[in-house]
Design a protein around this motif. Sequence first.
Motif, short mmCIF file in Angstrom:
data_model
loop_
_atom_site.label_atom_id
_atom_site.label_comp_id
_atom_site.label_asym_id
_atom_site.label_seq_id
_atom_site.Cartn_x
_atom_site.Cartn_y
_atom_site.Cartn_z
N UNK B 264 11.94 48.89 10.44
CA UNK B 264 12.38 48.37 9.15
C UNK B 264 11.20 48.17 8.21
N UNK B 265 10.08 48.77 8.54
CA UNK B 265 8.93 48.74 7.63
C UNK B 265 8.01 47.55 7.83
N UNK B 266 8.27 46.73 8.84
CA UNK B 266 7.47 45.51 9.04
C UNK B 266 6.01 45.77 9.37
N UNK B 267 5.77 46.46 10.49
CA UNK B 267 4.39 46.54 10.98
C UNK B 267 3.51 47.40 10.08
N UNK B 268 4.02 48.54 9.59
CA UNK B 268 3.12 49.37 8.79
C UNK B 268 2.88 48.79 7.41
N UNK B 269 3.80 47.91 6.95
CA UNK B 269 3.54 47.23 5.69
C UNK B 269 2.43 46.20 5.86
N UNK B 270 2.37 45.57 7.04
CA UNK B 270 1.27 44.63 7.32
C UNK B 270 -0.06 45.36 7.17
N UNK B 271 -0.10 46.59 7.68
CA UNK B 271 -1.33 47.36 7.61
C UNK B 271 -1.64 47.78 6.17
N UNK B 272 -0.64 48.31 5.49
CA UNK B 272 -0.93 48.89 4.17
C UNK B 272 -1.11 47.83 3.10
N UNK B 273 -0.62 46.61 3.33
CA UNK B 273 -0.83 45.56 2.33
C UNK B 273 -2.05 44.70 2.66
N UNK B 274 -2.80 45.11 3.68
CA UNK B 274 -4.05 44.41 3.95
C UNK B 274 -3.89 43.11 4.73
N UNK B 275 -2.74 42.91 5.38
CA UNK B 275 -2.58 41.69 6.18
C UNK B 275 -3.02 41.91 7.62
N UNK B 276 -3.15 43.19 8.01
CA UNK B 276 -3.59 43.49 9.38
C UNK B 276 -4.66 44.57 9.34
N UNK B 277 -5.47 44.61 10.40
CA UNK B 277 -6.58 45.56 10.43
C UNK B 277 -6.22 46.90 11.06
N UNK B 278 -5.50 46.84 12.21
CA UNK B 278 -5.20 48.06 12.95
C UNK B 278 -3.71 48.19 13.19
N UNK B 279 -3.29 49.42 13.50
CA UNK B 279 -1.98 49.62 14.11
C UNK B 279 -2.05 50.86 14.98
N UNK B 280 -1.56 50.74 16.21
CA UNK B 280 -1.48 51.88 17.11
C UNK B 280 -0.13 52.53 16.87
N UNK B 281 -0.13 53.78 16.43
CA UNK B 281 1.15 54.38 16.06
C UNK B 281 1.08 55.90 16.17
N UNK B 282 2.24 56.52 16.26
CA UNK B 282 2.32 57.98 16.31
C UNK B 282 1.85 58.58 15.00
N UNK B 283 1.57 59.87 15.02
CA UNK B 283 0.98 60.50 13.84
C UNK B 283 1.91 60.48 12.63
N UNK B 284 3.17 60.12 12.81
CA UNK B 284 4.07 60.02 11.67
C UNK B 284 3.72 58.83 10.78
#
Lengths: 316, 435
Positions: B264-284
Amino acid sequence: MTTLLPPRPPAAPDNPAKGRPVRAGRARLNRPGVAWTLPATVFFLLFAVVPLIAVVVLSFMTWTGLGDPKFVGTENWETLAGDSVMLKSLWLSVLFIVLGVATQTPVSILLGVWAAGPQRNRAVLSAIFFLPLLLSSAAISVLWRALLDPNFGVPAQLKWLFGDGNLFGNQSTAIGVIIFVGMWQFTPFHTLIYQGAAKSVPPVLYQAAEIDGAGRVRQFFSITLPQLRNSIITSVILMVVGGLTTFETVLILTNGGPGTDTTITAFYMYEEAFRRYNFGMGSAIALVLVVVATAISLIMVKVSGYDKMRSTMEGV
Amino acid sequence: MNKPSSRTPVLAAAGILALSLTLAGCGGGDSAASDRPENEIHVLVYGDASNDVESAMVERFNETSDVKVVLDTIPGAEYQQKLQTVMSTDAAPDIFFNWGGGSIQDFVDADLLMPLDDFIEEDPKLKDAFLPSVFDVATVDDTPYGVPMRGTQPVMLFHNKEVLASAGIEEAPQTWDELLDAVEKLKAAGKTPIALGGGDEWPTQMWFSYVYDRVAGPELFQSAIDGDTDVWDSEESRESLGMLRELVDTGAFGTNFQSVKFTDGGSHTLLSTGQAGFELMGSWEYSTIQDVNPEFAASGLGWSEFPEIEGGKGDPANLVGNTNNYYSVLKDTRYPEAARDFLKLMYSDEFVQEQMAIGNLPTTTSTEGFLDQATNPDYARFQFGLVQDAPNFQLSWDQAYPPAATPTIHSAVADFFAGSIDEDGFIEAMQSLKK
């Protein structure tokens, strides 16, 4: 069901001319013929009894949906008997029902009685209040999932109330959210039942009570509540049956998680049948659900005296 | 009712009605109805944005072929379930999308799939035109059952360049210790060190797949899936779990990751809005972020391989993820030649170009020549390099096992991260999985 059918046409009475003694009851009541129940019976057999039998048979088989089912005797049942998730799911289902009834009933009675009042603004407010009824469970669940997102939803704004906002990550708060969303969705429906019932309470009772000097609270407990008796039973039975089959809310809000902490029986059945492709086991769980639901309904009907449909009007 | 009455015909009619309805409900007979449609073959795919390419391939094919291909799509979440229920009926697709590995195991066991050996013998490019590590994932018992048909999806460690810089981290961590060090720095800077969509459970699984692969090498999981469940109780297994526990306990994922989802867009939004440093994710991750935050995708998003674990048995170049998606062919298809010719399109230049244009990275050997045409050539080159150089590409655990195992694996990884089960609980859960 037979009462819904049209009366038997007089053109086709049993012909007593052959000398066979006619049973008294038959002649007197002129009941509709058996043939009239056929369409309903056929459909009931087809869509309820046949599938149920198929589910019973399937529960003794193993089937992945591919090829032919294989007979395995009581293996599924033995596995299920020793399955901790199954036990947990039943316990959770009961908990969901108890919490659902406990939260929805008082609120919907109060709202229903309030909405039964005569003022015009109440009609407008009630109409707004009934809005959740129009939305699908799926839409409601998606909405609340987004609203309760820990980083971008309400919890992020109200940290003093929600802490770190890990609502879906703990068993107790995850259950709390599901109960709350269920309440938000279904209270209007039950309110509607109580509104109708409260409106049909004869005003003369209140007039008499007023003359006797009873206050509003006393009127509520001594007149309104007893008059709502049958509606309460109806509403609670609906909640219990609905609670046992709650599914999409759990699927979308928590997906049975964290871990298996909100895996209620209906969800577990889905998971076994349609995620593990273990249709035999899914059928066994479904049967447990059928038995439990039927038992609860029967007990409630017996205990409450609902089967006798005692009138609330007696004594008037 | 021992006399003939006007009711008898009614009863008889009802009986016949009931009988015929029951028969119809049982899914038809197996005589006339089983004839598969004439002059068409059905291709069933997972419905999403990549369908544009599939439609283009179908159109291309239909221009020259007498047997027409019909493309059917089923929206993502429903796909596997619909496929499973339709596969042994007359409505089964001639060619269908899958993930290789465990996702087709049941179909192979039920003898529903066509071995592709004969096709490959006639046209060796059906095998040789694809990267071997990817092609092999759709091989069951040494028999190939699928041809790669989309892009590869290795899991990588993504980061927010700005957040890392502001926390004093100069470059993406190359080793586990550097990662732990970066976590401490990010915590000190008041950020969630690593965004994790724990609510979806499969993102949590990615951490397990990588740490296990780095610590124990790919052999451990391979043994496990081959039926040797003892390996879950091995020293390496416990070491991997210990490292994961340490990472969670140190607060690397924050405290509310179980309520966060990727879907639902939670984790990657944390990354792209600067609230988190890393995310382990598939190439998509790249195309997902490009969709919602193109500026960040273009300049703020960084990526690297999963860090090396010192002293581990696994090659640091090993990959984990979805190797690719595959087309498999139904054994009963009426037009095997047409199916074969359609599969040939999957190594054509047009196919590669079309996939690159929507950000997918196909796994044909010819892909390299088209890397410059990608949306982000740097990213495409990096990714292709990873896949090409990987000694082993471990298919996601939940795809490597048959679908029946997925709920158990997902619950186990989620429970372990939440702390509601310990090492022994996790080992026990994984040992309960049947092959």
